[in-house]
Design an enzyme around this catalytic site. Structure first.
Site, PDB file in Angstrom:
ATOM      1  N   CYS A 195      31.389 -56.194 -11.464  1.00  0.00           N
ATOM      2  CA  CYS A 195      30.301 -57.091 -12.046  1.00  0.00           C
ATOM      3  C   CYS A 195      30.424 -57.179 -13.674  1.00  0.00           C
ATOM      4  O   CYS A 195      29.687 -58.322 -13.845  1.00  0.00           O
ATOM      5  CB  CYS A 195      28.736 -56.525 -11.549  1.00  0.00           C
ATOM      6  SG  CYS A 195      28.854 -56.577  -9.855  1.00  0.00           S
ATOM      7  N   HIS A 202      23.760 -60.539 -15.936  1.00  0.00           N
ATOM      8  CA  HIS A 202      24.494 -60.509 -14.520  1.00  0.00           C
ATOM      9  C   HIS A 202      23.299 -60.382 -13.640  1.00  0.00           C
ATOM     10  O   HIS A 202      22.256 -59.764 -13.947  1.00  0.00           O
ATOM     11  CB  HIS A 202      25.272 -58.939 -14.557  1.00  0.00           C
ATOM     12  CG  HIS A 202      25.592 -58.796 -12.960  1.00  0.00           C
ATOM     13  ND1 HIS A 202      26.339 -60.203 -12.182  1.00  0.00           N
ATOM     14  CD2 HIS A 202      25.577 -57.586 -12.345  1.00  0.00           C
ATOM     15  CE1 HIS A 202      26.615 -59.289 -11.155  1.00  0.00           C
ATOM     16  NE2 HIS A 202      26.054 -58.059 -11.258  1.00  0.00           N
ATOM     17  N   ASN A 209      24.003 -61.881  -5.512  1.00  0.00           N
ATOM     18  CA  ASN A 209      24.728 -61.127  -6.713  1.00  0.00           C
ATOM     19  C   ASN A 209      26.439 -61.572  -6.460  1.00  0.00           C
ATOM     20  O   ASN A 209      26.985 -61.137  -5.467  1.00  0.00           O
ATOM     21  CB  ASN A 209      24.669 -59.662  -6.392  1.00  0.00           C
ATOM     22  CG  ASN A 209      25.659 -58.879  -7.297  1.00  0.00           C
ATOM     23  OD1 ASN A 209      26.506 -59.461  -8.055  1.00  0.00           O
ATOM     24  ND2 ASN A 209      25.475 -57.542  -7.501  1.00  0.00           N
TER      25      ASN A 209
HETATM   26  N1  ACO Z   1      16.039 -54.763   4.683  1.00  0.00           N
HETATM   27  C1  ACO Z   1      14.889 -53.762   4.962  1.00  0.00           C
HETATM   28  N2  ACO Z   1      14.918 -52.803   4.842  1.00  0.00           N
HETATM   29  C2  ACO Z   1      15.957 -52.333   3.999  1.00  0.00           C
HETATM   30  C3  ACO Z   1      17.084 -52.956   3.451  1.00  0.00           C
HETATM   31  C4  ACO Z   1      17.060 -54.433   4.197  1.00  0.00           C
HETATM   32  N3  ACO Z   1      18.059 -55.062   3.778  1.00  0.00           N
HETATM   33  N4  ACO Z   1      17.924 -52.197   3.078  1.00  0.00           N
HETATM   34  C5  ACO Z   1      17.640 -51.211   2.755  1.00  0.00           C
HETATM   35  N5  ACO Z   1      16.319 -51.067   3.499  1.00  0.00           N
HETATM   36  C6  ACO Z   1      15.339 -49.781   3.765  1.00  0.00           C
HETATM   37  C7  ACO Z   1      16.050 -48.484   3.471  1.00  0.00           C
HETATM   38  O1  ACO Z   1      16.724 -48.316   4.822  1.00  0.00           O
HETATM   39  C8  ACO Z   1      14.969 -47.652   3.080  1.00  0.00           C
HETATM   40  O2  ACO Z   1      14.167 -47.374   4.247  1.00  0.00           O
HETATM   41  P1  ACO Z   1      13.709 -45.909   4.407  1.00  0.00           P
HETATM   42  O3  ACO Z   1      12.720 -45.575   3.357  1.00  0.00           O
HETATM   43  O4  ACO Z   1      12.940 -45.753   5.949  1.00  0.00           O
HETATM   44  O5  ACO Z   1      14.847 -44.748   4.280  1.00  0.00           O
HETATM   45  C9  ACO Z   1      14.043 -48.463   2.300  1.00  0.00           C
HETATM   46  O6  ACO Z   1      14.524 -49.997   2.584  1.00  0.00           O
HETATM   47  C10 ACO Z   1      14.233 -48.267   1.041  1.00  0.00           C
HETATM   48  O7  ACO Z   1      15.630 -48.190   0.638  1.00  0.00           O
HETATM   49  P2  ACO Z   1      16.004 -48.037  -1.054  1.00  0.00           P
HETATM   50  O8  ACO Z   1      17.670 -48.014  -0.928  1.00  0.00           O
HETATM   51  O9  ACO Z   1      15.542 -46.984  -1.496  1.00  0.00           O
HETATM   52  O10 ACO Z   1      15.487 -49.282  -1.667  1.00  0.00           O
HETATM   53  P3  ACO Z   1      15.247 -49.763  -3.262  1.00  0.00           P
HETATM   54  O11 ACO Z   1      14.047 -50.012  -3.567  1.00  0.00           O
HETATM   55  O12 ACO Z   1      16.163 -48.552  -4.052  1.00  0.00           O
HETATM   56  O13 ACO Z   1      16.285 -51.064  -3.202  1.00  0.00           O
HETATM   57  C11 ACO Z   1      18.391 -52.070  -3.936  1.00  0.00           C
HETATM   58  C12 ACO Z   1      17.357 -51.084  -2.674  1.00  0.00           C
HETATM   59  C13 ACO Z   1      17.600 -53.683  -3.885  1.00  0.00           C
HETATM   60  C14 ACO Z   1      19.626 -52.104  -3.345  1.00  0.00           C
HETATM   61  C15 ACO Z   1      18.091 -51.548  -5.180  1.00  0.00           C
HETATM   62  O14 ACO Z   1      18.343 -50.135  -5.118  1.00  0.00           O
HETATM   63  C16 ACO Z   1      19.094 -52.135  -6.187  1.00  0.00           C
HETATM   64  O15 ACO Z   1      18.814 -53.357  -6.569  1.00  0.00           O
HETATM   65  N6  ACO Z   1      19.913 -51.309  -6.835  1.00  0.00           N
HETATM   66  C17 ACO Z   1      20.844 -51.951  -7.877  1.00  0.00           C
HETATM   67  C18 ACO Z   1      22.001 -52.842  -7.204  1.00  0.00           C
HETATM   68  C19 ACO Z   1      22.926 -53.373  -8.329  1.00  0.00           C
HETATM   69  O16 ACO Z   1      22.429 -53.807  -9.292  1.00  0.00           O
HETATM   70  N7  ACO Z   1      23.934 -53.597  -8.087  1.00  0.00           N
HETATM   71  C20 ACO Z   1      24.955 -54.241  -9.322  1.00  0.00           C
HETATM   72  C21 ACO Z   1      26.135 -53.983  -9.288  1.00  0.00           C
HETATM   73  S1  ACO Z   1      26.771 -54.572  -7.736  1.00  0.00           S
HETATM   74  C22 ACO Z   1      28.547 -54.441  -8.148  1.00  0.00           C
HETATM   75  O17 ACO Z   1      29.074 -53.980  -9.234  1.00  0.00           O
HETATM   76  C23 ACO Z   1      29.596 -55.085  -6.960  1.00  0.00           C
END
Ligand code: ACO
Length: 322
Positions: free
Chosen positions: A114, A249, A279
């Site tokens: 990214c 980004h 993304n």
């Molecule tokens: N729909 C519904 N529920 C979901 C989904 C979905 N698509 N995905 C995960 N959940 C659930 C999980 O299973 C979990 O359930 P549980 O509590 O029963 O176990 C719950 O939602 C919370 O999951 P988390 O992973 O803790 O959610 P979080 O609040 O951290 O959000 C996210 C996830 C959006 C991915 C966040 O962590 C994030 O944005 N991270 C950064 C990603 C990023 O910036 N990437 C950039 C680089 S990408 C690259 O370089 C290629």
């Protein structure tokens, strides 16, 4: 006199097909509400069988070239940031070079996930500053959909496909202050396993799919983005108040607003496309920049800060007078 490199034109291209969060609900156990609340994403564009990273890159580059007022024979370099090339080799860059009729010169891909566009822009800037190139097309292009596990709801809802491009060239006007002021690039391989693919050419003979420890990435992203934008401003004796635009980004609206907060910038000064594009990895910054240039928000002589974080971990920023 130090050579300055300026953005002479921008262009972008999105695949024809838009996939909404409602469409995603039919594929995996997710909801529009969850996706919007956690990420700010409403839809993403997904490449069809007839579309590839190169085809998107070629369209974006051709639009940037047209906007620059230059012709293909004036381009002496093509640098493409991508993690999802059409082929293992040759590069996406030579596909673009051939399609646009750009004469022999340097053409290569860079891979910093990214952060790729920031790395590619910085590389082109260095070539221009050292006198090795005059006009370089810098592209971020991706078909992230091809390396997604479409049964993994934790990753497949986040990514999209697209391409953005700029023509970076020598600022011939010695009285003008326009140009890239500084670039700041980082990587820390200690975190290589928190965002990666499950395979690759040499290890599994296939590309693999994205695997991400979302929470870990989120935590690092907020801190590292804070640090790198601070560094970029300090290097130029500026504060957030000197900036006209933040073009970040586009991974997650929560990470973006945390960075804007740190800079003391209202969200009106942030170019936000993650809602429509998802993304798109290396494509996200040049795509967002092109949207804001074409709708008249980003104008010549304005101060623009770009920043990104991605797999590696890699991260970086660039400050430029547009
Ligand atoms: N729909 C519904 N529920 C979901 C989904 C979905 N698509 N995905 C995960 N959940 C659930 C999980 O299973 C979990 O359930 P549980 O509590 O029963 O176990 C719950 O939602 C919370 O999951 P988390 O992973 O803790 O959610 P979080 O609040 O951290 O959000 C996210 C996830 C959006 C991915 C966040 O962590 C994030 O944005 N991270 C950064 C990603 C990023 O910036 N990437 C950039 C680089 S990408 C690259 O370089 C290629």
């Amino acid at each position: 006199m130090r050579i300055k490199s300026i953005i002479k034109g921008t262009g972008s291209c999105l695949p024809e097909k838009a996939v909404t969060n409602k469409d995603m609900e039919a594929l995996v156990d997710t909801t529009d509400e969850w996706i919007v609340q956690r990420t700010g994403i409403h839809q993403r564009h997904i490449a069809g069988d007839h579309e590839t990273t190169s085809s998107l890159a070629i369209n974006a580059a051709s639009r940037a070239l047209e906007a620059s007022g230059l012709t293909a024979d004036q381009i002496d370099g093509v640098i493409v940031a991508t993690t999802t090339p059409d082929l293992t080799f040759p590069s996406v860059a030579v596909h673009v070079q051939a399609a646009l009729g750009i004469p022999a010169g340097m053409a290569f891909d860079v891979q910093a996930v990214c952060t790729g566009f920031v790395y590619a822009l910085s590389t082109a800037h260095s070539f221009i500053q050292s006198g090795q190139a005059k006009n370089v097309i810098v592209i971020g292009a991706e078909t992230m959909s091809r390396i997604l596990d479409w049964e993994d709801r934790t990753t497949c809802v986040l990514f999209g496909d697209g391409a953005g491009a700029v023509v970076l060239g020598v600022n011939e006007d010695e009285t003008s202050q326009r140009g890239i002021l500084s670039t700041h690039l980082y990587a820390d391989g200690a975190h290589k396993d928190i965002l990666c693919t499950s395979g690759g050419v040499s290890k599994t003979k296939s590309a693999g799919v994205i695997e991400m420890q979302g929470r870990e990435v989120f935590k690092h992203a907020v801190t590292l983005m804070h640090d790198v934008v601070d560094e970029a401003l300090k290097a130029n004796d500026m504060t957030g108040a000197d900036l006209d635009w933040l073009v970040p980004h586009q991974a997650n609206v929560r990470i973006i607003s945390a960075t804007a907060d740190k800079l003391g910038m209202p969200m009106e000064k942030v170019v936000l496309t993650v809602g429509d594009h998802g993304n798109t990895s290396a494509a996200s910054i040049p795509l967002a920049l092109d949207v804001a240039v074409r709708d008249g928000r980003v104008k010549q002589d304005q101060m623009v800060l770009i920043e990104a974080l991605g797999g590696g971990l890699t991260w970086g920023a660039a400050l430029l007078k547009f």
